[in-house]
Design a protein around this motif. Structure first.
Motif, PDB file in Angstrom:
ATOM      1  N   GLU A 236       0.764  -1.116   0.061  1.00  0.00           N
ATOM      2  CA  GLU A 236      -0.008  -0.025  -0.029  1.00  0.00           C
ATOM      3  C   GLU A 236       0.922   1.190  -0.122  1.00  0.00           C
ATOM      4  O   GLU A 236       0.521   2.137  -0.840  1.00  0.00           O
ATOM      5  CB  GLU A 236      -1.228  -0.038   1.238  1.00  0.00           C
ATOM      6  N   PHE A 237       1.826   1.083   0.840  1.00  0.00           N
ATOM      7  CA  PHE A 237       2.743   2.455   0.860  1.00  0.00           C
ATOM      8  C   PHE A 237       3.585   2.766  -0.419  1.00  0.00           C
ATOM      9  O   PHE A 237       3.357   3.733  -0.994  1.00  0.00           O
ATOM     10  CB  PHE A 237       3.931   2.141   2.031  1.00  0.00           C
ATOM     11  N   LEU A 238       3.985   1.605  -0.811  1.00  0.00           N
ATOM     12  CA  LEU A 238       4.732   1.758  -2.264  1.00  0.00           C
ATOM     13  C   LEU A 238       4.035   2.266  -3.435  1.00  0.00           C
ATOM     14  O   LEU A 238       4.424   3.030  -4.194  1.00  0.00           O
ATOM     15  CB  LEU A 238       5.789   0.739  -2.596  1.00  0.00           C
ATOM     16  N   LYS A 239       2.695   1.774  -3.518  1.00  0.00           N
ATOM     17  CA  LYS A 239       1.814   2.182  -4.671  1.00  0.00           C
ATOM     18  C   LYS A 239       1.435   3.451  -4.611  1.00  0.00           C
ATOM     19  O   LYS A 239       1.421   3.914  -5.762  1.00  0.00           O
ATOM     20  CB  LYS A 239       0.584   1.191  -4.326  1.00  0.00           C
ATOM     21  N   SER A 240       1.431   4.013  -3.608  1.00  0.00           N
ATOM     22  CA  SER A 240       1.117   5.467  -3.459  1.00  0.00           C
ATOM     23  C   SER A 240       2.361   6.323  -3.294  1.00  0.00           C
ATOM     24  O   SER A 240       2.035   7.599  -3.380  1.00  0.00           O
ATOM     25  CB  SER A 240       0.057   5.545  -2.340  1.00  0.00           C
ATOM     26  N   TYR A 241       3.356   5.616  -3.306  1.00  0.00           N
ATOM     27  CA  TYR A 241       4.824   6.542  -3.222  1.00  0.00           C
ATOM     28  C   TYR A 241       5.021   7.201  -4.324  1.00  0.00           C
ATOM     29  O   TYR A 241       5.026   6.921  -5.392  1.00  0.00           O
ATOM     30  CB  TYR A 241       5.838   5.582  -2.881  1.00  0.00           C
ATOM     31  N   GLY A 242       5.452   8.470  -4.338  1.00  0.00           N
ATOM     32  CA  GLY A 242       5.624   9.436  -5.201  1.00  0.00           C
ATOM     33  C   GLY A 242       4.470  10.192  -5.762  1.00  0.00           C
ATOM     34  O   GLY A 242       4.597  10.912  -6.526  1.00  0.00           O
ATOM     35  N   THR A 243       3.207   9.581  -5.370  1.00  0.00           N
ATOM     36  CA  THR A 243       2.001  10.361  -5.896  1.00  0.00           C
ATOM     37  C   THR A 243       1.953  11.373  -4.745  1.00  0.00           C
ATOM     38  O   THR A 243       0.868  12.222  -5.043  1.00  0.00           O
ATOM     39  CB  THR A 243       0.976   9.406  -5.833  1.00  0.00           C
ATOM     40  N   GLY A 244       2.688  11.640  -3.728  1.00  0.00           N
ATOM     41  CA  GLY A 244       2.252  12.700  -2.761  1.00  0.00           C
ATOM     42  C   GLY A 244       1.544  12.142  -1.515  1.00  0.00           C
ATOM     43  O   GLY A 244       1.470  12.746  -0.478  1.00  0.00           O
ATOM     44  N   GLN A 245       1.046  11.074  -1.710  1.00  0.00           N
ATOM     45  CA  GLN A 245      -0.053  10.341  -0.668  1.00  0.00           C
ATOM     46  C   GLN A 245       0.926   9.532   0.332  1.00  0.00           C
ATOM     47  O   GLN A 245       0.470   9.396   1.556  1.00  0.00           O
ATOM     48  CB  GLN A 245      -1.068   9.617  -1.363  1.00  0.00           C
TER      49      GLN A 245
END
Ligand SMILES: [Zn+2]
Length: 905
Positions: free
Chosen positions: A890-899
């Motif tokens: 979950e963390f890496l999927k949203s990583y870099g998207t600002g979330q």
């Protein structure tokens, strides 16, 4: 004390008695079994102390380098406490040629009862004792070329040198003796060696006489009382480097090196006297022995505290000035302070039995940290020591962890006793109680203990009684950590409701996810906390011995903005903060915390992901906050959370995101540092470089840094000056991890020429790291040849086992070559070979490793517990992966998207 006894009316010395006895009685190796049909049975584990013990030894050995055997004779003055018809001693790989016993003015016939392992019996035709007696044994022993236990030899610069290493149970390979630490008596050693060679032992030389056949006889002064494992010798074309004098008695100090290597001993010679002086100051007792030689042993990976003849692996004590690293200076100082601290704690006072070996090892480790911090506070070696405590805590989470005072029930338990629990947990406990009691009061206790038990041996109970005097609460609290395994997890919640603020505490054993352990343990934990009050900080301590309790923050003027529940990071416990306590500590870049407290907090966060209390995704989100810290120890500690995850818990399709995450945290710093040092930079930057740059190159797979490492490594193989010595390891490892066949060939050829043992080790390890399986197969095929000493080339296997693409090759290599490897490696190495499977994180490999190693590695000393710990490590990894993969995904999927960054905080 020398014992004299009466023969008729004439008082005679033991040697005269022996001369008489020798004329009358000479018994050659006759198994009693064959004659009587009923053999005496050997003791189990321990010699019968209630029957007989030694009073004095005189040993006479002929040792010549490049021979595989030595001849020896030992005269042991005995005291029979009761009548006995068989005398049992420890002996191994010793062939008895002659044995006689004199008692009560008469000699008694002896028959040798040989045993395969550990013992030799001497059966008496008629019972002897109680009273004094004299045993004389002539025998032949082995000089090993593959082991570094007993008497062994190593080659350096084309010449053989002989050394000894008897701890823990190797003295029995040098002579039949009472090979237990509790038998502490004087020894007198005589060596017959080649006339042109040097012979050394614990004490000064009394006399040296030519025997006319190219040999000479070197007689050493009698030692103060010593257990068998502390006697030592060194023979060969040794050179001496004068290191001046040390201590109040102006003891002469020399560094002893293989011929021609004196130029590498400069740093050791400069630093040893200072370390001895600082130790004297602390103990309030002058250096206890008459001389101090520090001996470099080629290829050895250890150091040993023999009084007056301290031995060190050559790469620990020696260093060419142009290759010397900051790391070497720190490691040497720390190891030297450890071994020299033993001259008091471990030599002057010794432990009565192996279950208390922490009193030697934990103490020497703790003392080394104290001394090096006095000697070089700028090195901040207390943080290195803290890292070692945290390593012990990790091991202590295993159900298969030892207690500090683990009962000794077999030779396995003796071998296992020299582990991180003994050294690092032992040291951590001393540090915790010193902090709780106060340094001055603690030192007084240590001095009382040394004064009371000087030249004797002692137990944990003796130490604790001396330490705290009438205050029995200290001993009870200390024992709660010595006599049960595990590390306490203290949960802390701030309660500001109604009246003065309080810290609500509860305790249980820290158990990782997947642990099979229950949690019945309860400790008396010295909890010390720190919190702001008024214009400064306040400290509060309590002995926390309930399942849950409250600590009043009595000096708080209002609800404190933060509470550090392991003040100074001196406690051997982990903290789980509840409510908003962690956020309070992290405010303003965690500026409320000291350096050790930051390092402890990060390690606790990493550990708490391991027991499921903190989602790994949240820990990954917290890490960048700390990674900005200017202190290198904080930056490197964050890697406990962030690195090494790819082959354990990161899903394949998120690998690139993970690389991006590492690049974002460490990339800028890595590029700013680069592989090459800058003229004006600090030691901290030089020491941070190999960690940060290597992580970004190897784990984040940064193309530029990899390419630079490759070209630097090529240049370094031909000329070591091409790379800063501090970073040579990281450059090589990176280049090999992404290397090709031409580089492998270049590396292999250079490793053959390499003189520096440390560098050769790194080069061999790197030879196993190549990504191409064909190259690694070739590398593995070298291990069993004589191209390199297998004690070093085994590192190829562990290099190959390091990363998944070639891990199976390494594992299969060990399985397929089990017999050949265990035959060629030092005895008992089989106990450690299962570590090749330690990187696996799946059930199938766990089952396979369990069935392969059970019955194989478990035959070797220490093998059963090592295997259990390795398998438990895989179990925990499997559980960790299962529990934490969702949160990291979950963390890496949203990583870099600002979330990712915002969401988890
Ligand atoms: Zn030690």
């Amino acid at each position: 004390m020398r014992m004299f006894r009466t023969l008729g009316n004439v008082a005679v010395s033991p040697s005269l008695t022996l001369a008489l006895a020798g004329l009358m009685m000479a018994i050659v190796d006759v198994p009693a079994r064959a004659e009587t049909g009923e053999a005496p049975t050997p003791p189990k584990l321990r010699l019968p102390a209630e029957v007989v013990g030694p009073v004095h030894y005189a040993a006479d050995l002929t040792v010549v380098p490049d021979q595989d055997t030595f001849s020896g004779a030992i005269d042991i003055q005995l005291n029979f406490k009761q009548s006995a018809s068989v005398l049992w001693l420890n002996a191994e790989k010793v062939k008895v040629k002659e044995a006689v016993l004199t008692a009560g003015g008469a000699t008694v016939p002896l028959k040798v009862v040989p045993e395969d392992k550990d013992y030799v019996g001497f059966a008496l035709a008629s019972p002897v004792g109680p009273g004094p007696a004299m045993l004389h044994v002539a025998y032949q022993g082995e000089i090993s070329r593959k082991d570094m236990q007993g008497i062994f030899q190593v080659k350096d610069g084309g010449q053989w040198y002989i050394y000894s290493q008897f701890e823990n149970i190797g003295a029995r390979q040098a002579y039949p003796c009472f090979d237990e630490p509790g038998y502490k008596v004087p020894w007198q050693l005589t060596l017959h060696v080649k006339s042109d060679q040097v012979a050394l032992s614990n004490t000064p030389i009394l006399s040296e006489t030519e025997s006319g056949d190219g040999m000479k006889t070197v007689k050493f002064a009698e030692t103060p009382p010593l257990p068998s494992y502390l006697v030592a010798l060194a023979v060969g074309h040794l050179d001496f480097v004068d290191a001046g004098t040390a201590g109040k008695k102006n003891t002469r100090v020399r560094i002893v090196v293989p011929h021609g290597r004196g130029g590498e001993a400069k740093y050791a010679a400069e630093t040893t006297p200072t370390i001895v002086n600082l130790l004297e100051n602390y103990f309030g007792i002058p250096y206890p022995y008459d001389k101090l030689d520090e001996v470099a042993i080629p290829l050895a990976g250890y150091a040993m505290e023999h009084p007056g003849l301290v031995t060190y692996g050559a790469q620990i004590i020696l260093s060419k000035p142009e290759e010397q690293t900051l790391q070497h200076q720190r490691e040497w100082s720390s190891v030297a302070a450890h071994e020299l601290a033993h001259q008091w704690f471990g030599d002057l006072v010794t432990t009565a039995w192996w279950d208390d070996i922490w009193l030697n090892e934990g103490f020497a480790s703790w003392m080394a940290n104290k001394i090096v911090n006095q000697y070089h506070p700028d090195w901040q070696m207390n943080i290195s020591e803290l890292n070692s405590y945290q390593g012990a805590m990790e091991n202590d989470g295993l159900v298969s962890a030892r207690k500090v005072r683990q009962p000794i029930e077999s030779d396995d338990d003796i071998a296992n006793a020299f582990d991180g629990i003994t050294y690092n947990k032992g040291s951590a406990l001393l540090n915790m109680f010193e902090n709780y009691m106060g340094a001055d009061r603690f030192r007084e206790g240590v001095r009382r203990y040394l004064a009371k038990y000087a030249w004797k041996n002692a137990t944990s109970a003796d130490f604790l009684a001396s330490l705290a005097g009438d205050d029995t609460s200290i001993g009870a609290a200390f024992s709660s950590f010595l006599d049960q395994p595990g590390v306490p997890l203290v949960t802390a919640t701030l309660n500001c409701q109604g009246g003065a603020p309080k810290l609500e505490l509860s305790q249980q054993r820290f158990l990782p996810l997947g642990s099979q352990g229950g949690a019945p343990e309860r400790w008396k934990v010295p909890v010390c906390v720190r919190y702001p009050a008024g214009s400064g900080d306040q400290r509060e301590c309590m002995l926390f011995d309930q399942e849950s309790s409250q600590m009043a923050l009595a000096k708080a003027t209002s609800c404190p903005g933060w509470v550090e529940a392991n003040g100074g990071a001196n406690g051997y416990y982990r903290v789980l903060y509840q409510g908003g306590l962690v956020d309070g500590l992290l405010k303003n870049d965690a500026s409320a915390l000291t350096l050790p407290e930051k390092v402890a907090l990060i390690d606790d966060i990493a550990a708490l992901t391991g027991n499921g209390s903190i989602p790994l995704g949240r820990a990954l989100a917290l890490a960048p906050e700390f990674a900005r810290d200017p202190e290198r120890q904080v930056v490197t500690k964050t890697m406990t959370i962030t690195t090494g995850l790819e082959d354990r818990v990161i899903p394949n399709d998120l690998a690139l995101k993970y690389h991006e995450y590492l690049e974002r945290i460490y990339g800028a710093r890595a590029r700013q540092l680069g592989w090459k040092p800058k003229p004006s930079e600090s030691d901290n930057e030089r020491l941070l470089r190999p960690n940060v740059v290597a992580v970004v190159a190897i784990e984040a797979q940064d193309g530029d840094l990899i390419a630079q490492a490759k070209s630097l490594a090529q240049a370094w193989l031909d000329d070591h000056k091409a790379v800063d010595p501090e970073v040579a390891d990281s450059v090589l490892v990176t280049a090999a991890k992404y290397g090709d066949r031409p580089f492998f060939d270049h590396l292999r050829a250079a490793a053959k020429r390499e003189q520096n043992e440390d560098l050769r080790r790194t080069m061999l390890f790197a030879m196993g790291l190549f990504p191409d399986p064909e190259i690694v197969k070739l590398a593995l095929s070298i291990v069993l040849t004589d191209e390199f000493d297998i004690r070093q080339s085994l590192l190829i296997v562990f290099g190959a086992a390091r990363f998944p693409p070639t891990r199976d090759l390494a594992y299969d290599f060990v399985k397929q070559n089990w017999d050949a490897l265990t035959a060629k490696l030092p005895t008992d190495s089989g106990a450690y070979l299962p570590d090749v499977a330690g990187g696996y994180c799946d059930e199938a490999h766990r089952q396979d490793a369990a069935s392969f190693f059970q019955g194989r590695s478990t035959k070797y000393s220490g093998g059963p517990r090592n295997l259990a710990q390795m398998l438990e490590g895989i179990d925990l990894c499997v559980a960790f992966k299962k529990a934490q993969q969702p949160s990291v995904t979950e963390f890496l999927k949203s990583y870099g998207t600002g979330q990712g960054e915002a969401g988890a905080r």
